[in-house]
Write a protein that holds these residues in place. Sequence first.
Motif, short mmCIF file in Angstrom:
data_model
loop_
_atom_site.label_atom_id
_atom_site.label_comp_id
_atom_site.label_asym_id
_atom_site.label_seq_id
_atom_site.Cartn_x
_atom_site.Cartn_y
_atom_site.Cartn_z
N GLY A 127 80.53 36.04 42.77
CA GLY A 127 81.10 37.33 43.12
C GLY A 127 82.53 37.20 43.59
O GLY A 127 83.09 36.11 43.66
N GLY A 243 76.35 49.06 44.64
CA GLY A 243 76.96 47.84 44.13
C GLY A 243 78.15 48.20 43.28
O GLY A 243 78.34 49.36 42.90
N TRP A 245 81.37 46.34 40.39
CA TRP A 245 81.81 45.20 39.58
C TRP A 245 83.27 45.37 39.15
O TRP A 245 83.78 46.49 39.06
CB TRP A 245 80.97 45.08 38.31
CG TRP A 245 79.50 44.95 38.51
CD1 TRP A 245 78.78 43.79 38.56
CD2 TRP A 245 78.55 46.00 38.65
NE1 TRP A 245 77.45 44.06 38.73
CE2 TRP A 245 77.28 45.42 38.79
CE3 TRP A 245 78.66 47.40 38.68
CZ2 TRP A 245 76.12 46.17 38.95
CZ3 TRP A 245 77.51 48.15 38.84
CH2 TRP A 245 76.26 47.54 38.98
N ARG A 255 80.58 40.64 40.05
CA ARG A 255 80.10 41.50 41.14
C ARG A 255 81.07 41.46 42.31
O ARG A 255 81.57 40.40 42.69
CB ARG A 255 78.71 41.04 41.60
CG ARG A 255 78.12 41.89 42.73
CD ARG A 255 76.70 41.45 43.04
NE ARG A 255 76.64 40.14 43.67
CZ ARG A 255 76.73 39.94 44.99
NH1 ARG A 255 76.94 40.97 45.81
NH2 ARG A 255 76.65 38.73 45.48
N THR A 257 81.58 41.48 46.10
CA THR A 257 80.74 41.16 47.26
C THR A 257 81.27 41.77 48.56
O THR A 257 80.49 42.07 49.46
CB THR A 257 80.64 39.63 47.46
OG1 THR A 257 81.96 39.10 47.73
CG2 THR A 257 80.07 38.97 46.22
N ALA A 266 74.34 44.07 46.53
CA ALA A 266 74.23 43.66 45.12
C ALA A 266 73.35 44.66 44.39
O ALA A 266 72.21 44.89 44.77
CB ALA A 266 73.64 42.26 45.02
N SER A 267 73.88 45.26 43.36
CA SER A 267 73.13 46.26 42.61
C SER A 267 71.94 45.64 41.90
O SER A 267 72.00 44.51 41.39
CB SER A 267 74.05 46.92 41.57
OG SER A 267 73.31 47.70 40.67
N ASP A 270 72.57 44.41 38.28
CA ASP A 270 73.50 43.32 38.02
C ASP A 270 73.01 42.43 36.87
O ASP A 270 73.78 42.14 35.93
CB ASP A 270 73.70 42.48 39.28
CG ASP A 270 74.76 41.41 39.10
OD1 ASP A 270 75.92 41.76 38.86
OD2 ASP A 270 74.42 40.21 39.19
#
Length: 282
Positions: A127, A243, A245, A255, A257, A266-267, A270
């Motif tokens: 991430g 989340g 990206w 991702r 963070t 965190a989705s 992901d």
Amino acid sequence: MGTKLLALLDGTLADPALPIVRADDEGVTRGDGIFEALLVVDAQPRDLDAHLARFAVSADKLELPAPDEAGFRRATDALLEAWNWKADREAVLRFFWTRGPEGTSEPNAWAIIAPLDEALRRQRSAGVRVMLLDRGFEPVPVENQPWLLPGAKSLSYAVNMAAKRYARERGAEDVVFYSPSGRLLEGPTCSVVLDIDGVLHTPPFEAILRSITVQTLFQQAPAEGLDVQFSVLDRSDFERCRGAWLLSSTRVLTRITHVDGHPLPASLLDSTLKRMLGVPSR
């Protein structure tokens, strides 16, 4: 970054340490030129046709002659054949097209291939920490202001690189720009996508680069049962998202963070997005 290879449009290789650009080339003296960058994995270039098409659009916006597509394809073939894919199975291919020496009508062109930056490869799994920075303008429609070069991928990247240096000096690894009113825009070299209540949202392509990776996301999402929308997003949306990206042709998907030092969840989507977009494994 390690070894690079350089090719000219006739398909011949040249030493990347030797000068091929004149000192008065306007791509150097004024940033008056365009480029494209795409990922190549195991000798397979990703979205080559789409990148060449966007390359031609950028040239048109700068009123440059149309790039020699056949020549760039010859250069691509030469670089792919010469690259050591066993040593580096992921590489970044870049095309350059400048206005050429001042006072002439002779564009300069070349292509370079180099290993994918290890930091980008690492960020795919670990991430990335981002900082939000004010870009200084509102994303108003600029169709009637072509001199602002909306959506052109020009060589004028000094502001983008300065933003990334500013973030790294303060403990972040990348940047997401916002407008003075707080509206989210894009990163210096990437687009941003947020998961809000299970729906994927990304800023409209207004005064920002038309992302090929985001377009791929829109194309493939229906088959995965995902809803992707262009939405006007605010910097405060990071506080309520599930989340987020960064997306680009070379990093593919990374991702986020942390945002301004604050952790981001965190989705649950992901792993689905990584599979859907074909994020290469190490």
